[in-house]
Write a protein that holds these residues in place. Structure first.
Motif, PDB file in Angstrom:
ATOM      1  N   GLU A  49      74.292  81.299  37.106  1.00  0.00           N
ATOM      2  CA  GLU A  49      75.630  81.810  36.781  1.00  0.00           C
ATOM      3  C   GLU A  49      76.457  80.739  36.050  1.00  0.00           C
ATOM      4  OE1 GLU A  49      76.853  84.557  36.460  1.00  0.00           O
ATOM      5  OE2 GLU A  49      78.790  84.909  37.401  1.00  0.00           O
ATOM      6  N   THR A  50      76.241  79.467  36.413  1.00  0.00           N
ATOM      7  CA  THR A  50      76.939  78.383  35.710  1.00  0.00           C
ATOM      8  C   THR A  50      76.473  78.336  34.256  1.00  0.00           C
ATOM      9  OG1 THR A  50      77.034  77.089  37.746  1.00  0.00           O
ATOM     10  CG2 THR A  50      77.360  75.885  35.684  1.00  0.00           C
ATOM     11  N   MET A  51      75.155  78.441  34.035  1.00  0.00           N
ATOM     12  CA  MET A  51      74.651  78.348  32.661  1.00  0.00           C
ATOM     13  C   MET A  51      74.967  79.600  31.846  1.00  0.00           C
ATOM     14  SD  MET A  51      71.272  76.067  32.667  1.00  0.00           S
ATOM     15  CE  MET A  51      70.316  77.126  33.679  1.00  0.00           C
ATOM     16  N   ARG A  52      75.196  80.714  32.540  1.00  0.00           N
ATOM     17  CA  ARG A  52      75.636  81.915  31.818  1.00  0.00           C
ATOM     18  C   ARG A  52      77.049  81.678  31.270  1.00  0.00           C
ATOM     19  NH1 ARG A  52      78.802  86.237  32.393  1.00  0.00           N
ATOM     20  NH2 ARG A  52      79.481  85.724  34.511  1.00  0.00           N
ATOM     21  N   LEU A  53      77.947  81.214  32.132  1.00  0.00           N
ATOM     22  CA  LEU A  53      79.339  81.033  31.709  1.00  0.00           C
ATOM     23  C   LEU A  53      79.531  79.808  30.823  1.00  0.00           C
ATOM     24  CD1 LEU A  53      81.203  81.969  34.993  1.00  0.00           C
ATOM     25  CD2 LEU A  53      81.427  83.136  32.793  1.00  0.00           C
ATOM     26  N   TYR A  54      78.779  78.763  31.100  1.00  0.00           N
ATOM     27  CA  TYR A  54      78.957  77.502  30.363  1.00  0.00           C
ATOM     28  C   TYR A  54      77.620  77.001  29.835  1.00  0.00           C
ATOM     29  CZ  TYR A  54      83.480  77.800  32.575  1.00  0.00           C
ATOM     30  OH  TYR A  54      84.713  78.256  32.980  1.00  0.00           O
ATOM     31  N   PRO A  55      77.053  77.698  28.839  1.00  0.00           N
ATOM     32  CA  PRO A  55      75.766  77.235  28.295  1.00  0.00           C
ATOM     33  C   PRO A  55      75.927  75.844  27.673  1.00  0.00           C
ATOM     34  CG  PRO A  55      76.700  78.966  26.906  1.00  0.00           C
ATOM     35  CD  PRO A  55      77.578  78.870  28.116  1.00  0.00           C
ATOM     36  N   VAL A  56      74.982  74.966  27.955  1.00  0.00           N
ATOM     37  CA  VAL A  56      75.055  73.576  27.484  1.00  0.00           C
ATOM     38  C   VAL A  56      75.243  73.524  25.965  1.00  0.00           C
ATOM     39  CG1 VAL A  56      73.745  71.414  27.311  1.00  0.00           C
ATOM     40  CG2 VAL A  56      73.667  72.759  29.430  1.00  0.00           C
ATOM     41  N   GLY A  57      74.471  74.340  25.256  1.00  0.00           N
ATOM     42  CA  GLY A  57      74.608  74.426  23.793  1.00  0.00           C
ATOM     43  C   GLY A  57      75.135  75.814  23.457  1.00  0.00           C
ATOM     44  N   PRO A  58      76.469  75.986  23.323  1.00  0.00           N
ATOM     45  CA  PRO A  58      77.021  77.344  23.161  1.00  0.00           C
ATOM     46  C   PRO A  58      76.530  78.072  21.913  1.00  0.00           C
ATOM     47  CG  PRO A  58      78.722  75.644  22.877  1.00  0.00           C
ATOM     48  CD  PRO A  58      77.510  74.944  23.369  1.00  0.00           C
ATOM     49  N   LEU A  59      76.134  77.314  20.892  1.00  0.00           N
ATOM     50  CA  LEU A  59      75.609  77.965  19.683  1.00  0.00           C
ATOM     51  C   LEU A  59      74.110  77.732  19.543  1.00  0.00           C
ATOM     52  CD1 LEU A  59      78.455  77.145  17.123  1.00  0.00           C
ATOM     53  CD2 LEU A  59      78.053  79.285  18.352  1.00  0.00           C
ATOM     54  N   SER A  60      73.473  77.353  20.638  1.00  0.00           N
ATOM     55  CA  SER A  60      72.037  77.049  20.631  1.00  0.00           C
ATOM     56  C   SER A  60      71.742  76.022  19.532  1.00  0.00           C
ATOM     57  CB  SER A  60      71.234  78.344  20.462  1.00  0.00           C
ATOM     58  OG  SER A  60      69.869  78.090  20.650  1.00  0.00           O
ATOM     59  N   VAL A  61      70.574  76.110  18.931  1.00  0.00           N
ATOM     60  CA  VAL A  61      70.189  75.174  17.873  1.00  0.00           C
ATOM     61  C   VAL A  61      69.988  76.008  16.607  1.00  0.00           C
ATOM     62  CG1 VAL A  61      68.296  73.674  17.094  1.00  0.00           C
ATOM     63  CG2 VAL A  61      69.133  73.509  19.455  1.00  0.00           C
ATOM     64  N   ALA A  62      70.414  75.498  15.463  1.00  0.00           N
ATOM     65  CA  ALA A  62      70.310  76.275  14.215  1.00  0.00           C
ATOM     66  C   ALA A  62      68.846  76.516  13.837  1.00  0.00           C
ATOM     67  CB  ALA A  62      71.012  75.522  13.083  1.00  0.00           C
ATOM     68  N   HIS A  63      68.587  77.712  13.315  1.00  0.00           N
ATOM     69  CA  HIS A  63      67.253  78.052  12.814  1.00  0.00           C
ATOM     70  C   HIS A  63      67.376  78.602  11.405  1.00  0.00           C
ATOM     71  CE1 HIS A  63      65.146  77.520  16.599  1.00  0.00           C
ATOM     72  NE2 HIS A  63      66.161  78.118  17.207  1.00  0.00           N
ATOM     73  N   ASP A  64      66.316  78.464  10.605  1.00  0.00           N
ATOM     74  CA  ASP A  64      66.271  79.097   9.290  1.00  0.00           C
ATOM     75  C   ASP A  64      65.241  80.226   9.331  1.00  0.00           C
ATOM     76  OD1 ASP A  64      68.066  77.254   8.413  1.00  0.00           O
ATOM     77  OD2 ASP A  64      66.668  76.111   7.170  1.00  0.00           O
ATOM     78  N   SER A  65      65.624  81.396   8.806  1.00  0.00           N
ATOM     79  CA  SER A  65      64.647  82.497   8.781  1.00  0.00           C
ATOM     80  C   SER A  65      63.573  82.178   7.744  1.00  0.00           C
ATOM     81  CB  SER A  65      65.340  83.814   8.466  1.00  0.00           C
ATOM     82  OG  SER A  65      66.058  83.698   7.264  1.00  0.00           O
ATOM     83  N   THR A  66      62.313  82.441   8.102  1.00  0.00           N
ATOM     84  CA  THR A  66      61.222  82.118   7.169  1.00  0.00           C
ATOM     85  C   THR A  66      60.850  83.326   6.309  1.00  0.00           C
ATOM     86  OG1 THR A  66      59.680  82.613   8.941  1.00  0.00           O
ATOM     87  CG2 THR A  66      60.207  80.280   8.582  1.00  0.00           C
ATOM     88  N   ALA A  67      61.328  84.521   6.725  1.00  0.00           N
ATOM     89  CA  ALA A  67      61.005  85.726   5.948  1.00  0.00           C
ATOM     90  C   ALA A  67      62.215  86.654   5.965  1.00  0.00           C
ATOM     91  CB  ALA A  67      59.795  86.433   6.571  1.00  0.00           C
ATOM     92  N   ASP A  68      62.272  87.579   5.000  1.00  0.00           N
ATOM     93  CA  ASP A  68      63.333  88.596   5.023  1.00  0.00           C
ATOM     94  C   ASP A  68      63.185  89.429   6.297  1.00  0.00           C
ATOM     95  OD1 ASP A  68      63.732  87.695   2.469  1.00  0.00           O
ATOM     96  OD2 ASP A  68      63.959  89.702   1.607  1.00  0.00           O
ATOM     97  N   CYS A  69      64.288  89.774   6.930  1.00  0.00           N
ATOM     98  CA  CYS A  69      64.189  90.656   8.100  1.00  0.00           C
ATOM     99  C   CYS A  69      65.504  91.397   8.303  1.00  0.00           C
ATOM    100  CB  CYS A  69      63.813  89.853   9.346  1.00  0.00           C
ATOM    101  SG  CYS A  69      64.981  88.552   9.732  1.00  0.00           S
ATOM    102  N   TRP A  70      65.497  92.359   9.215  1.00  0.00           N
ATOM    103  CA  TRP A  70      66.696  93.128   9.579  1.00  0.00           C
ATOM    104  C   TRP A  70      66.988  92.854  11.042  1.00  0.00           C
ATOM    105  CZ3 TRP A  70      69.548  96.220   6.280  1.00  0.00           C
ATOM    106  CH2 TRP A  70      68.993  96.436   5.005  1.00  0.00           C
ATOM    107  N   VAL A  71      68.247  92.528  11.348  1.00  0.00           N
ATOM    108  CA  VAL A  71      68.648  92.333  12.748  1.00  0.00           C
ATOM    109  C   VAL A  71      69.923  93.146  12.976  1.00  0.00           C
ATOM    110  CG1 VAL A  71      69.374  90.678  14.531  1.00  0.00           C
ATOM    111  CG2 VAL A  71      67.686  89.987  12.820  1.00  0.00           C
ATOM    112  N   GLY A  72      69.847  94.121  13.891  1.00  0.00           N
ATOM    113  CA  GLY A  72      71.021  94.948  14.219  1.00  0.00           C
ATOM    114  C   GLY A  72      71.645  95.592  12.993  1.00  0.00           C
ATOM    115  N   GLY A  73      70.835  95.991  12.049  1.00  0.00           N
ATOM    116  CA  GLY A  73      71.355  96.668  10.863  1.00  0.00           C
ATOM    117  C   GLY A  73      71.760  95.727   9.736  1.00  0.00           C
ATOM    118  N   TYR A  74      71.654  94.436   9.953  1.00  0.00           N
ATOM    119  CA  TYR A  74      72.007  93.461   8.909  1.00  0.00           C
ATOM    120  C   TYR A  74      70.741  92.911   8.260  1.00  0.00           C
ATOM    121  CZ  TYR A  74      76.684  93.385  10.922  1.00  0.00           C
ATOM    122  OH  TYR A  74      77.920  93.746  11.369  1.00  0.00           O
TER     123      TYR A  74
END
Ligand code: HEM
Length: 204
Positions: A49-74
């Motif tokens: 519950e602590t890590m849910r409310l206060y994640p250590v890395g709130p934006l996680s770590v940046a990633h680059d997409s390696t291929a074209d894809c669709w996520v949630g209609g985008y």
């Protein structure tokens, strides 16, 4: 760890419940050990519950997409820099939490809306360690360590704040989720003095 202590200091009934679980499974005649942690399901829920409310890395770590894809209609073209807003995800009422801003570890216990939810990247509503091939490789180090250190602090010390004041929960902005006001905790031993004996490691 800082956020977990801060939350426990501001939620005494939760702290008392962690202690009751410890008294039941460990008692007060010895220190908590790593092998005890699997029995401490409420303590594990507190850490989740602590890590849910206060994640250590709130934006996680940046990633680059390696291929074209669709996520949630985008449409996401290959080579796009992507950040996952874990902080937002973990507090989004549309995901599964009816009262997402509330610190309520019981939601992770049997009968709770998040019963059985783990934090190792299998349920996408709670991803403090990320998910998939690039998820945190240290999850099996960091999680047991956090559980053990927090348990030992709660088991071995009475915890309080200067003047009994509530802890300021202000959050800083950055890649790591820091507290804006430093955490001040007053600690008093609560077990028998011989349990605080430190082993000296002689230099070689
Ligand atoms: C509570 C403690 C920790 C949390 C919550 C955490 C969380 C995370 C998160 C969210 C990611 C990004 C995962 C993704 O992109 O999907 C990550 C990546 C990573 N973490 Fe952790 N981490 C913790 C502790 C540690 C520790 C102690 C180490 C090293 C000993 C570590 C090493 C790494 C490395 C090397 C990556 C990059 C993995 C990759 O890109 O392949 N983490 N961590």
């Amino acid at each position: 760890m800082t956020w977990a202590l801060a939350l426990l200091l501001n939620h005494r009934p939760v702290l008392d419940k962690v202690r009751r679980e410890l008294d039941l499974h460990v008692g007060t005649a010895r220190n908590v050990e790593e092998k005890d942690v699997p029995d401490l399901v409420y303590l594990q829920a507190v850490v989740k519950e602590t890590m849910r409310l206060y994640p250590v890395g709130p934006l996680s770590v940046a990633h680059d997409s390696t291929a074209d894809c669709w996520v949630g209609g985008y449409h996401i073209p290959a080579g796009t820099r992507l950040l996952t807003n874990l902080w937002k995800l973990h507090r989004d009422p549309q995901v599964w939490w009816p009262d997402p801003e509330e610190f309520r570890p019981d939601r992770f216990l049997a009968g709770g809306e998040a019963a059985g939810v783990d934090v190792r990247g299998q349920q996408f509503g709670c991803l403090p360690f990320g998910s998939g091939r690039r998820m945190c490789p240290a999850v099996n180090l960091a999680l047991p360590l956090m559980q053990l250190i927090l348990t030992r602090l709660v088991h071995e010390f009475e915890l309080g704040t200067p003047g009994g004041a509530p802890v300021d929960m202000g959050e800083g902005v950055g890649l790591a989720l820091t507290k804006t006001a430093p955490l001040e905790v007053l600690i008093t031993p609560r077990l028998s003095p011989h349990l605080y004996h430190h082993h000296r490691v002689d230099s070689m």
